[in-house]
Design a protein around this motif. Structure first.
Motif, PDB file in Angstrom:
ATOM      1  N   ASP A 360       0.843  -1.187   0.000  1.00  0.00           N
ATOM      2  CA  ASP A 360       0.000   0.000   0.000  1.00  0.00           C
ATOM      3  C   ASP A 360       0.889   1.252   0.000  1.00  0.00           C
ATOM      4  O   ASP A 360       1.533   1.569   1.005  1.00  0.00           O
ATOM      5  CB  ASP A 360      -0.902  -0.013   1.234  1.00  0.00           C
ATOM      6  CG  ASP A 360      -1.922   1.117   1.251  1.00  0.00           C
ATOM      7  OD1 ASP A 360      -1.621   2.199   0.724  1.00  0.00           O
ATOM      8  OD2 ASP A 360      -3.014   0.909   1.813  1.00  0.00           O
ATOM      9  N   ALA A 361       0.916   1.967  -1.113  1.00  0.00           N
ATOM     10  CA  ALA A 361       1.789   3.135  -1.245  1.00  0.00           C
ATOM     11  C   ALA A 361       1.455   4.208  -0.219  1.00  0.00           C
ATOM     12  O   ALA A 361       2.350   4.815   0.389  1.00  0.00           O
ATOM     13  CB  ALA A 361       1.689   3.708  -2.657  1.00  0.00           C
ATOM     14  N   SER A 362       0.181   4.454   0.003  1.00  0.00           N
ATOM     15  CA  SER A 362      -0.229   5.498   0.938  1.00  0.00           C
ATOM     16  C   SER A 362       0.192   5.175   2.363  1.00  0.00           C
ATOM     17  O   SER A 362       0.721   6.035   3.084  1.00  0.00           O
ATOM     18  CB  SER A 362      -1.750   5.684   0.871  1.00  0.00           C
ATOM     19  OG  SER A 362      -2.183   6.667   1.783  1.00  0.00           O
ATOM     20  N   ALA A 363       0.001   3.929   2.785  1.00  0.00           N
ATOM     21  CA  ALA A 363       0.377   3.527   4.141  1.00  0.00           C
ATOM     22  C   ALA A 363       1.887   3.625   4.339  1.00  0.00           C
ATOM     23  O   ALA A 363       2.369   4.087   5.383  1.00  0.00           O
ATOM     24  CB  ALA A 363      -0.112   2.114   4.423  1.00  0.00           C
ATOM     25  N   LEU A 364       2.637   3.185   3.335  1.00  0.00           N
ATOM     26  CA  LEU A 364       4.098   3.247   3.430  1.00  0.00           C
ATOM     27  C   LEU A 364       4.594   4.689   3.445  1.00  0.00           C
ATOM     28  O   LEU A 364       5.567   5.015   4.123  1.00  0.00           O
ATOM     29  CB  LEU A 364       4.724   2.478   2.266  1.00  0.00           C
ATOM     30  CG  LEU A 364       4.609   0.954   2.355  1.00  0.00           C
ATOM     31  CD1 LEU A 364       4.894   0.310   1.016  1.00  0.00           C
ATOM     32  CD2 LEU A 364       5.557   0.404   3.426  1.00  0.00           C
ATOM     33  N   TYR A 365       3.935   5.547   2.685  1.00  0.00           N
ATOM     34  CA  TYR A 365       4.261   6.983   2.670  1.00  0.00           C
ATOM     35  C   TYR A 365       4.108   7.567   4.068  1.00  0.00           C
ATOM     36  O   TYR A 365       4.998   8.276   4.571  1.00  0.00           O
ATOM     37  CB  TYR A 365       3.344   7.665   1.664  1.00  0.00           C
ATOM     38  CG  TYR A 365       3.302   9.168   1.685  1.00  0.00           C
ATOM     39  CD1 TYR A 365       4.227   9.922   0.973  1.00  0.00           C
ATOM     40  CD2 TYR A 365       2.287   9.844   2.393  1.00  0.00           C
ATOM     41  CE1 TYR A 365       4.155  11.317   0.972  1.00  0.00           C
ATOM     42  CE2 TYR A 365       2.213  11.229   2.395  1.00  0.00           C
ATOM     43  CZ  TYR A 365       3.144  11.959   1.680  1.00  0.00           C
ATOM     44  OH  TYR A 365       3.064  13.331   1.664  1.00  0.00           O
ATOM     45  N   ASP A 366       2.995   7.260   4.735  1.00  0.00           N
ATOM     46  CA  ASP A 366       2.781   7.741   6.103  1.00  0.00           C
ATOM     47  C   ASP A 366       3.843   7.195   7.049  1.00  0.00           C
ATOM     48  O   ASP A 366       4.381   7.925   7.895  1.00  0.00           O
ATOM     49  CB  ASP A 366       1.392   7.328   6.601  1.00  0.00           C
ATOM     50  CG  ASP A 366       0.256   8.081   5.916  1.00  0.00           C
ATOM     51  OD1 ASP A 366       0.539   9.028   5.150  1.00  0.00           O
ATOM     52  OD2 ASP A 366      -0.915   7.699   6.134  1.00  0.00           O
ATOM     53  N   GLN A 367       4.139   5.909   6.925  1.00  0.00           N
ATOM     54  CA  GLN A 367       5.144   5.284   7.794  1.00  0.00           C
ATOM     55  C   GLN A 367       6.530   5.892   7.563  1.00  0.00           C
ATOM     56  O   GLN A 367       7.308   6.065   8.508  1.00  0.00           O
ATOM     57  CB  GLN A 367       5.187   3.779   7.540  1.00  0.00           C
ATOM     58  CG  GLN A 367       3.940   3.022   7.972  1.00  0.00           C
ATOM     59  CD  GLN A 367       3.948   1.589   7.452  1.00  0.00           C
ATOM     60  OE1 GLN A 367       4.996   0.968   7.322  1.00  0.00           O
ATOM     61  NE2 GLN A 367       2.756   1.075   7.145  1.00  0.00           N
ATOM     62  N   ALA A 368       6.819   6.220   6.312  1.00  0.00           N
ATOM     63  CA  ALA A 368       8.121   6.794   5.982  1.00  0.00           C
ATOM     64  C   ALA A 368       8.289   8.170   6.612  1.00  0.00           C
ATOM     65  O   ALA A 368       9.354   8.488   7.176  1.00  0.00           O
ATOM     66  CB  ALA A 368       8.283   6.882   4.462  1.00  0.00           C
ATOM     67  N   ILE A 369       7.259   9.003   6.526  1.00  0.00           N
ATOM     68  CA  ILE A 369       7.339  10.322   7.155  1.00  0.00           C
ATOM     69  C   ILE A 369       7.479  10.165   8.668  1.00  0.00           C
ATOM     70  O   ILE A 369       8.297  10.850   9.306  1.00  0.00           O
ATOM     71  CB  ILE A 369       6.099  11.172   6.815  1.00  0.00           C
ATOM     72  CG1 ILE A 369       6.023  11.446   5.308  1.00  0.00           C
ATOM     73  CG2 ILE A 369       6.150  12.502   7.577  1.00  0.00           C
ATOM     74  CD1 ILE A 369       4.757  12.162   4.882  1.00  0.00           C
ATOM     75  N   ALA A 370       6.709   9.261   9.259  1.00  0.00           N
ATOM     76  CA  ALA A 370       6.787   9.028  10.705  1.00  0.00           C
ATOM     77  C   ALA A 370       8.187   8.577  11.107  1.00  0.00           C
ATOM     78  O   ALA A 370       8.728   9.019  12.133  1.00  0.00           O
ATOM     79  CB  ALA A 370       5.744   7.998  11.120  1.00  0.00           C
ATOM     80  N   ALA A 371       8.804   7.701  10.284  1.00  0.00           N
ATOM     81  CA  ALA A 371      10.157   7.229  10.591  1.00  0.00           C
ATOM     82  C   ALA A 371      11.162   8.366  10.493  1.00  0.00           C
ATOM     83  O   ALA A 371      12.100   8.469  11.306  1.00  0.00           O
ATOM     84  CB  ALA A 371      10.538   6.101   9.637  1.00  0.00           C
ATOM     85  N   SER A 372      10.986   9.243   9.507  1.00  0.00           N
ATOM     86  CA  SER A 372      11.879  10.393   9.370  1.00  0.00           C
ATOM     87  C   SER A 372      11.734  11.327  10.560  1.00  0.00           C
ATOM     88  O   SER A 372      12.729  11.827  11.113  1.00  0.00           O
ATOM     89  CB  SER A 372      11.563  11.140   8.068  1.00  0.00           C
ATOM     90  OG  SER A 372      12.338  12.309   7.955  1.00  0.00           O
ATOM     91  N   MET A 373      10.493  11.573  10.969  1.00  0.00           N
ATOM     92  CA  MET A 373      10.256  12.431  12.135  1.00  0.00           C
ATOM     93  C   MET A 373      10.922  11.841  13.382  1.00  0.00           C
ATOM     94  O   MET A 373      11.572  12.548  14.160  1.00  0.00           O
ATOM     95  CB  MET A 373       8.753  12.587  12.373  1.00  0.00           C
ATOM     96  CG  MET A 373       7.999  13.307  11.272  1.00  0.00           C
ATOM     97  SD  MET A 373       8.145  15.093  11.404  1.00  0.00           S
ATOM     98  CE  MET A 373       7.098  15.614  10.022  1.00  0.00           C
ATOM     99  N   GLU A 374      10.781  10.543  13.561  1.00  0.00           N
ATOM    100  CA  GLU A 374      11.390   9.882  14.717  1.00  0.00           C
ATOM    101  C   GLU A 374      12.908   9.982  14.647  1.00  0.00           C
ATOM    102  O   GLU A 374      13.576  10.239  15.661  1.00  0.00           O
ATOM    103  CB  GLU A 374      10.960   8.410  14.754  1.00  0.00           C
ATOM    104  CG  GLU A 374      11.544   7.629  15.920  1.00  0.00           C
ATOM    105  CD  GLU A 374      11.206   6.152  15.857  1.00  0.00           C
ATOM    106  OE1 GLU A 374      10.507   5.678  16.766  1.00  0.00           O
ATOM    107  OE2 GLU A 374      11.649   5.480  14.895  1.00  0.00           O
TER     108      GLU A 374
END
Length: 480
Positions: A360-374
């Motif tokens: 799921d591109a959208s879910a991975l996009y959200d997870q990627a931003i969250a990982a960058s923020m962390e």
């Protein structure tokens, strides 16, 4: 005065010569062995030396200027692309060290002794993965480079330049071989990068393979998709396993920016207006829309707000602009990243959007931003709010967020920007009006060293004929 008896002297000389003749096979033990000059190469020392070369890659300021994370201070030549010619000789010297590690662990005469520094298979695997990483970096910079005939010494002083396509295919074979050699034995001694942890080396290898696969999205998406699917599930799986160069507090091994800003007292790298304005977004220079800016940069001294320096211009009033965060430029052991979890997640999001996977591109996009923020230490509540205001809608969104997340990953960011530009959804960046080295835009490659044509004329000319002019403007095969 006593008279010298010449007959006695000749008798002594004769006796000495006879004694040495008679002792031709006598073992004098370690009498003539210098204990400080070992005759057997240490694979641990060779690996350490090779890993140290990564410092020059991850600390690149030039490519951080290319992708417009940074602007120059008073001297603006770097952001106007002054340097045309770049030598790869030092990188080939590193490849010689890695080749020696492989040879010591392969040769029947040395492989048993080499096990003192880790299992043969694990040493070969680590050296090969690092070799692939470096060669991948090199071909993405110069395009055609010596590969199949490289580092053969006097046996081949004039190696041919291989096509970028054949280099990529060869490197995929090498990485697969390396991953297949990883075993449960001891990891390599001398490995300060990953501490001899073969689980991390496996993730490193798969992340390199996944990254290479995505780089083929324009030139050969069929091969790219196949290789990506082989690798992505075993790439970096959390921020805890981000791969970075581990600088130390000692001056001989501290991070480039601390050395530059603190030890040398330089103030010539500023946050660019392009980057700062993008992250300020709909927010204010005091409270940016993207909370990562407050972790990546410091407010300008004079205004107390986030202000980027005009890109491609001379900016001598440095106190008017934001610098890279003090957590990097004043901290000797601040890490500079090679690969990150957020980068992997963005790659997976893009691959899903391209139809390479069923994720799921959208879910991975959200997870990627969250990982960058962390990764950058942003509060989870702020991260959630930002993601909610910036939902996934297109490949352009992935390209933009990946550009932000890869802050200061110069060479890697530059390579990704060029690939996404070839695909038509890159973060739009504009080159300055007044460029140097006959550049016509943001560089697409590095030119070979100024002496390459004279030192290996026939093969250099063949490469230029096949690839295009030896300048900053020629688009490489992967991005055509």
């Amino acid at each position: 005065m006593k008279k010298i008896n010449l007959n006695k002297i000749w008798l002594c000389i004769l006796a000495l010569s006879l004694s040495f003749t008679a002792c031709d096979t006598v073992d004098f033990g370690d009498m003539n062995v210098d204990p400080n000059s070992p005759t057997d190469a240490s694979s641990a020392s060779l690996l350490t030396n090779a890993e140290r070369s990564l410092d020059g890659i991850v600390s690149s300021t030039t490519t951080n200027c290319y992708v417009q994370y940074l602007s120059n201070g008073q001297y603006d030549e770097e952001s106007r692309y002054q340097t045309l010619n770049w030598s790869f000789n030092g990188l080939y010297a590193t490849l010689v060290d890695l080749q020696k590690v492989i040879e010591l662990n392969t040769d029947e005469a040395t492989k048993v002794n080499a096990q003192a520094y880790g299992s043969n298979g694990n040493q070969i695997a680590a050296a090969t993965i690092l070799r692939v990483y470096l060669l991948h970096h090199m071909t993405d910079r110069w395009g055609m480079i010596p590969y199949t005939e490289a580092i053969q010494g006097l046996e081949n002083q004039y190696p041919k330049y291989d096509s970028q396509e054949s280099i990529y295919m060869g490197l995929f074979d090498e990485i697969d071989s390396a991953l297949g050699m990883i075993n449960s034995g001891n990891g390599p001694t001398g490995d300060f990068l990953l501490g001899g942890d073969m689980t991390l080396w496996r993730e490193f290898g798969n992340t390199v393979k996944m990254t290479m696969a995505l780089r083929l999205s324009n030139a050969d998406p069929t091969t790219g998709s196949a290789k990506f699917n082989e690798a992505y599930n075993n790439a970096i799986s959390s921020n805890a396993n981000n791969i970075f160069y581990p600088y130390l507090n000692e001056d001989t091994n501290d991070n480039f920016y601390q050395d530059h800003f603190v030890d040398q007292g330089r103030r010539d790298y500023l946050i660019s207006d392009v980057f700062a304005d993008a992250l300020i977004g709909t927010g204010t220079p005091t409270v940016p829309e993207d909370p990562r800016l407050t972790k990546m940069a410091d407010p300008a001294t004079n205004s107390g707000t986030y202000v980027g320096a005009p890109y491609g211009q001379s900016n001598s009033a440095t106190d008017d602009y934001s610098f890279i965060t003090a957590d990097i430029i004043t901290k000797s052991d601040a890490p500079l990243y090679i690969y990150t979890y957020s980068e992997v997640l963005f790659a997976r999001a893009e691959a899903a959007a391209l139809g390479w996977t069923s994720e799921d591109a959208s879910a991975l996009y959200d997870q990627a931003i969250a990982a960058s923020m962390e990764q950058w230490g942003v509060d989870a509540t702020e991260a959630t709010a930002y993601i909610a205001l910036n939902p996934y809608s297109s490949l352009e969104d992935i390209a933009y967020e990946k550009w932000v997340a890869m802050f200061l990953q110069g060479y890697n960011s530059w390579a990704e920007w060029r690939r996404q530009k070839a695909m038509g959804y890159e973060r739009p960046l504009t080159a300055p009006d007044d460029l140097l080295s006959n550049a016509t835009g943001i560089p697409q490659r590095h030119a070979y060293s100024a002496t390459a044509g004279s030192l290996n004329e026939e093969n250099y000319n063949a490469a230029v004929s096949a690839q295009g002019p030896d300048n900053l403007n020629t688009i490489l095969w992967i991005n055509q």
